[in-house]
Design an enzyme around this catalytic site. Structure first.
Site, mmCIF file in Angstrom:
data_model
loop_
_atom_site.group_PDB
_atom_site.id
_atom_site.type_symbol
_atom_site.label_atom_id
_atom_site.label_comp_id
_atom_site.label_asym_id
_atom_site.label_seq_id
_atom_site.Cartn_x
_atom_site.Cartn_y
_atom_site.Cartn_z
ATOM 1 N N CYS A 74 35.529 39.179 32.268
ATOM 2 C CA CYS A 74 33.869 39.219 32.217
ATOM 3 C C CYS A 74 33.719 41.005 32.431
ATOM 4 C CB CYS A 74 33.307 39.200 33.259
ATOM 5 S SG CYS A 74 33.413 37.001 33.006
ATOM 6 N N LYS B 53 41.173 41.535 27.403
ATOM 7 C CA LYS B 53 41.761 43.111 27.336
ATOM 8 C C LYS B 53 42.282 42.870 28.348
ATOM 9 C CE LYS B 53 42.986 47.274 26.242
ATOM 10 N NZ LYS B 53 44.516 46.720 24.994
#
EC number: 2.6.1.16
Length: 615
Positions: A2, A610
């Site tokens: 997040c 990522k």
């Protein structure tokens, strides 16, 4: 995973937070939301889907002007990607807003307790319990930082929390345990974020938060304490890149930009680490040479692409140092009771420095007495801080989810570690080490040459966009390169791709070969260990005889492969152990172009994040 942004200062909090969230889009998300403190209350907006949905909501229903705010991009764990489950979450009175990254493992009993006390919790998330607990604690102490400390003492799991309260209009409070959070220090303004990219346009001065710490931002300064309330020591640092490094700069995607940046990233990672005589100088490796001379085993732990870098490192470490090397998936490492002691060197590889599986593997290794050397791209992150030493790669920010320049710089760092160990230990390959150091110094130019010859690879990729399967083969260090090529195609093109050791073909995978099936083969140099080259040429003949379409990556001057290659991709001649640095680049371009031809979003592939900061 997040993205989190918090702001206190003279600017429009909403503008700062939204711009920060857009800079964190690369982390992956499926909903987004913001909260600002204005007019004695909280104003919020949140929407499932991309930030464009939140932008639309804000244009249709503007929030009041505010100087304090928080924002969040969510990757669903507890509860689906809906408006109700998006962050921020509020208490029932609408006075507290919380955003959260991580997993609160004991949220179910906490939720039950709150329900018994009359709280209504309409979402499915674990985060919502924190807003309600904070409201309870704040009502008793009227101090948001103290309330956060008390709540954190009740939580189990890995988390970053950032909160605001309507009764404290110029305060943002954050807390972290096993999840990233960094403070940005500006001129009369302060930022909180899960990544410095969120505030790099405003300041490059940052404060690194430690484990189990609470931070309080006010207009007049920052205060950091432990979960127990004791004052905490913090480390300030200056980010060595600016906002332009995290922009596309005219490229169609961040991935294309980052592929093109690889020659510079490789050169920067070598910079200052080789002196004029060809001797390695790794001042960052704070492990004394005497300790390194006693190392009798190296264990590399990593995930995903970094794991493939580790597989290549094994060949280099064992060859140049004659020390046994194991390579472990970090997610599996601590569950198999590995044999470690004070003579074990654990090398932990992570681009972000926050990969949770790698962090937990590192901690397990240190508990067993092993020394830990981190290879990392992110200053101020947790893994370097908890390691005995760190070798930073200097790739600059990598925004695209699929790793490219971080992988090549991880390889360079792995080679440097292997060579340095060999240098310190005085192995019998000392003369060869000097030659390899000189070869490494020229590798940036070789990568540049590869990038200049990629048009045929792009054309080939577009012609294969309709295919459902591509196989990759390699031997020796070419096998991990094949694995990496397959991973890139899975991540970006959403198609079936597998990498195999070419010698394993006849043990099963050859059954997959059919007419016109694309098979990419990474061919080792015919120089040096020619037996590897001869055997893989036989493998190419074998699959071509069964109808496969052969895509051969071979060095310049290798004529033996020409009769058996349907498509031939040339790479500069390089020493065998260094070949992955040039052989990987065509596979990156191939995957990116094929995915683009299929209409996929290459910077933010579906379902991927990522930085994976949960287990």
């Amino acid at each position: 995973m997040c993205g989190i942004v918090g702001y206190v200062g003279p600017q429009s909090a909403l503008d700062v937070v939204m711009a920060g969230l857009k800079r964190l889009e690369y982390r992956g998300y499926d909903s987004a939301g913001v909260a600002v403190l204005a007019d004695g209350g909280l104003a919020t907006a949140k929407r499932a889907g991309k930030l464009v949905n939140l932008d639309k909501e804000l244009s249709e229903h503007p929030l009041p002007a505010a100087a304090t705010g928080i924002g969040h991009t969510r990757w669903a764990t507890h509860g689906g990607p809906t408006d109700a489950n998006a962050h921020p979450h509020l208490d029932n009175a609408g006075r507290v807003a919380v955003v959260h990254n991580g997993i609160i493992e004991n949220f179910a009993p906490l939720r039950a307790e709150l329900a018994e006390r009359g709280h209504e919790l309409p979402s499915e998330t674990d985060t919502e319990v924190v807003a309600h607990l904070l409201a309870e604690e704040y009502s008793a102490c009227a101090d948001l930082a103290e309330a956060m400390r008390l709540v954190c003492g009740r939580l189990e799991g890995a988390f970053t929390l950032v909160a605001v309260h309507a009764d404290a209009p110029d305060v943002v409070v954050g807390a972290r345990r096993n999840s990233p959070l960094v403070v940005g220090v500006g001129e009369g303004e302060y930022f909180l974020a899960s990544d410095v990219a969120a505030f790099i346009a405003h300041t490059r001065d940052a404060v690194e938060l430690g484990q189990d710490q609470v931070v309080e931002l006010r207009r007049d300064g920052v205060r950091v304490t432990g979960f127990d309330g004791s004052p905490a020591d913090v480390r300030s640092y200056h980010v060595d890149w600016d906002a332009s490094a995290a922009e596309k700069c005219g490229y169609a995607s961040f991935m294309l930009k980052e592929i093109a940046e690889q020659p510079k990233a490789v050169a920067d990672t070598l910079l200052g680490r080789i002196d004029g005589s060809g001797t390695l100088s790794l001042d960052e490796v704070r492990i004394p040479p005497g300790v390194l001379r006693e190392v009798d085993k190296v264990v590399v732990v990593a995930c995903g692409t970094a794991f493939h870098a580790g597989l290549i490192a094994k060949y280099a470490i064992e060859h140049w140092t004659r020390i046994p090397c194991e390579v472990e998936l970090a997610s599996e490492f601590r569950y198999r009771d590995p044999i470690l002691d004070q003579q074990t060197l654990v090398v932990a590889i992570s681009q972000s420095g926050e990969t949770m599986d790698t962090l937990m593997a590192l901690r397990h290794a240190r508990e067993q007495g092993a020394r830990v050397l981190a290879i990392c791209n992110t200053n101020g992150s947790t893994i370097p801080r908890e390691s005995d030493a760190v070798l930073y790669t200097h790739a600059g920010p990598e925004v695209a989810v699929a790793s490219t320049k971080a992988f090549l710089t991880q390889l360079v760092a792995c080679y440097l570690v292997a060579l340095y160990l060999g240098q310190v230990r005085g192995t019998k390959y000392g003369d060869e080490i000097g030659d390899v150091v000189r070869d490494l110094s020229g590798i940036s130019g070789a990568v540049e040459r590869v990038l200049g010859t990629m048009d045929p690879v792009r054309q080939l990729a577009r012609s294969l966009a309709h295919k459902n399967t591509v196989l990759f083969l390699g031997r020796h260090v070419g096998h991990p390169v094949a694995l990496e090529g397959a991973l890139k195609l899975k991540e970006l093109a959403y198609m079936h791709a597998e990498g195999f050791a070419a010698g394993e073909l006849k043990h099963g995978p050859i059954a997959l070969i059919e007419e016109d099936l694309p098979v990419v083969v990474v061919v080792p140099s015919p120089r040096g260990r020619s037996v590897l080259h001869d055997k893989i040429v036989s493998n190419i003949q074998e699959i071509r005889a069964r109808g496969a379409r052969t895509i051969v990556i071979a060095e310049e001057g290798d004529e033996a492969v020409v009769p058996y290659a349907d498509h031939l991709v040339r790479i500069p001649a390089t020493p065998t152990l260094l070949q992955p640095l040039v052989a990987t680049v065509p596979l990156q371009v191939f995957a990116c172009e094929l995915a683009t031809a299929r209409g996929n979003e290459v910077d933010q592939p579906r379902n991927l994040a990522k930085s994976v900061t949960v287990e």
